[in-house]
Design an enzyme around this catalytic site. Structure first.
Site, mmCIF file in Angstrom:
data_model
loop_
_atom_site.group_PDB
_atom_site.id
_atom_site.type_symbol
_atom_site.label_atom_id
_atom_site.label_comp_id
_atom_site.label_asym_id
_atom_site.label_seq_id
_atom_site.Cartn_x
_atom_site.Cartn_y
_atom_site.Cartn_z
ATOM 1 N N SER A 160 -12.416 11.308 -1.917
ATOM 2 C CA SER A 160 -11.112 11.929 -2.100
ATOM 3 C C SER A 160 -10.991 12.493 -3.520
ATOM 4 O O SER A 160 -11.732 13.403 -3.887
ATOM 5 C CB SER A 160 -10.006 10.908 -1.798
ATOM 6 N N HIS A 206 -5.038 13.122 3.496
ATOM 7 C CA HIS A 206 -6.087 13.630 4.382
ATOM 8 C C HIS A 206 -5.633 13.699 5.844
ATOM 9 O O HIS A 206 -6.359 13.327 6.769
ATOM 10 C CB HIS A 206 -7.361 12.785 4.246
#
Length: 300
Positions: A91, A194
């Site tokens: 991430s 996400h």
């Protein structure tokens, strides 16, 4: 050794993070100062003095994790000259990996981290995340399809993270527990990262990301969006905001690329712990400051 350098994302923060670096390696002050000059944030103060609640706020968490990981990377380069050729970040950690691999300048990445954190902060309260441990991926996909939730992180063969509205996540959890021998645990983050609930943040970040310049070199950065050993493209960094982190594919790709040592360049061992679930991983793994001196001795 063929090293995979791994850089963590949100969730690896803790009060006092980076203190050992600043105490033991004074030249790290300059790393923090450069990032603070770009972001206009008191990152050292946040890392050393903020409480857990303050540090967990996305707008604070991401710049702090980024700065500490860059400082660790700087120490490893200066103390033992480690030179990984394969880089991956989870991430937020993908931005750190791009700096560490010399694909992206520290100034450019620092600004993107700040903008990204601000854009993602706006999604706080729109959804939650749930870690699913031990469930079959096919069953997880069925549950998300039935509850209008998304797969956010494919972290390992045994761990998948979902994101969605509180109602959708509750329904998905109920379906999974009814049909699988699995565990479902809430993820202590402030937004549904996400997932489709981050599309507004992705749109906001598209222009500043694509305006950056990637440096050409022989290093490999495995993207979250694709999880493959291939030439990196900036739009991967855009897509990862609302698409799942392909971490299982990332590790499989690193193994296929003959990486036999992993080094988690950050404050905890979150990514190193996930390696236990990969049946084909036979290499050595290092993480955290407590193992930093051991790694320096190994590579000297």
């Amino acid at each position: 050794m063929r090293i995979l350098a791994m850089f963590p994302g949100q969730g690896s923060q803790h009060p006092g993070m980076g203190k050992e670096l600043l105490d033991d390696f004074p030249y790290c002050q300059a790393v923090f100062e450069e990032i603070e000059d770009t972001t206009h944030l008191r990152i050292r103060h946040l890392c050393l003095h903020a409480d857990a609640d303050t540090l967990t706020q996305t707008i604070n968490t991401q710049p702090c994790i980024f700065a500490v990981s860059i400082a660790y990377h700087t120490v490893l380069k200066r103390e033992c000259g480690y030179q990984p050729t394969v880089f991956a970040g989870h991430s937020l950690g993908e931005l750190t990996a791009l700096v560490a691999s010399d694909k992206l300048s520290l100034a450019s990445a620092s600004k993107l981290v700040q903008l990204r954190a601000t854009a993602m902060q706006k999604a706080v309260g729109t959804g939650i995340m749930l870690a699913v441990l031990g469930a079959d991926l096919a069953a997880i996909k069925q549950a998300t399809a039935a509850t209008d939730t998304d797969i956010a992180n494919l972290n390992s063969p045994k761990q998948t993270v979902l994101a969605g509205s509180p109602t959708g996540i509750a329904q998905a959890k109920e379906l999974l527990l009814a049909s699988n021998k699995c565990k479902c645990l809430p993820v202590p983050v402030s937004a549904p990262f996400h997932s489709r609930l981050m599309l507004a943040a992705e749109e906001e970040m598209q222009t500043p990301i694509l305006a950056c310049k990637l440096n050409a070199n022989a290093n490999t950065v495995i993207s979250n969006y694709r999880g493959l050993v291939e030439p990196y493209q900036l739009h991967y960094l855009v897509k990862q905001i609302s698409h799942p982190v392909q971490w299982t594919q990332t590790i499989d790709s690193a193994i296929a690329a003959n990486c036999d040592v992993t080094l988690e360049v950050g404050t905890k061992s979150v990514l190193t712990s996930l390696l236990r679930s990969f049946p084909h991983w036979q290499g050595k793994s290092y993480a955290k400051h407590s193992q930093l001196q051991e790694f320096i001795r190994l590579t000297s």
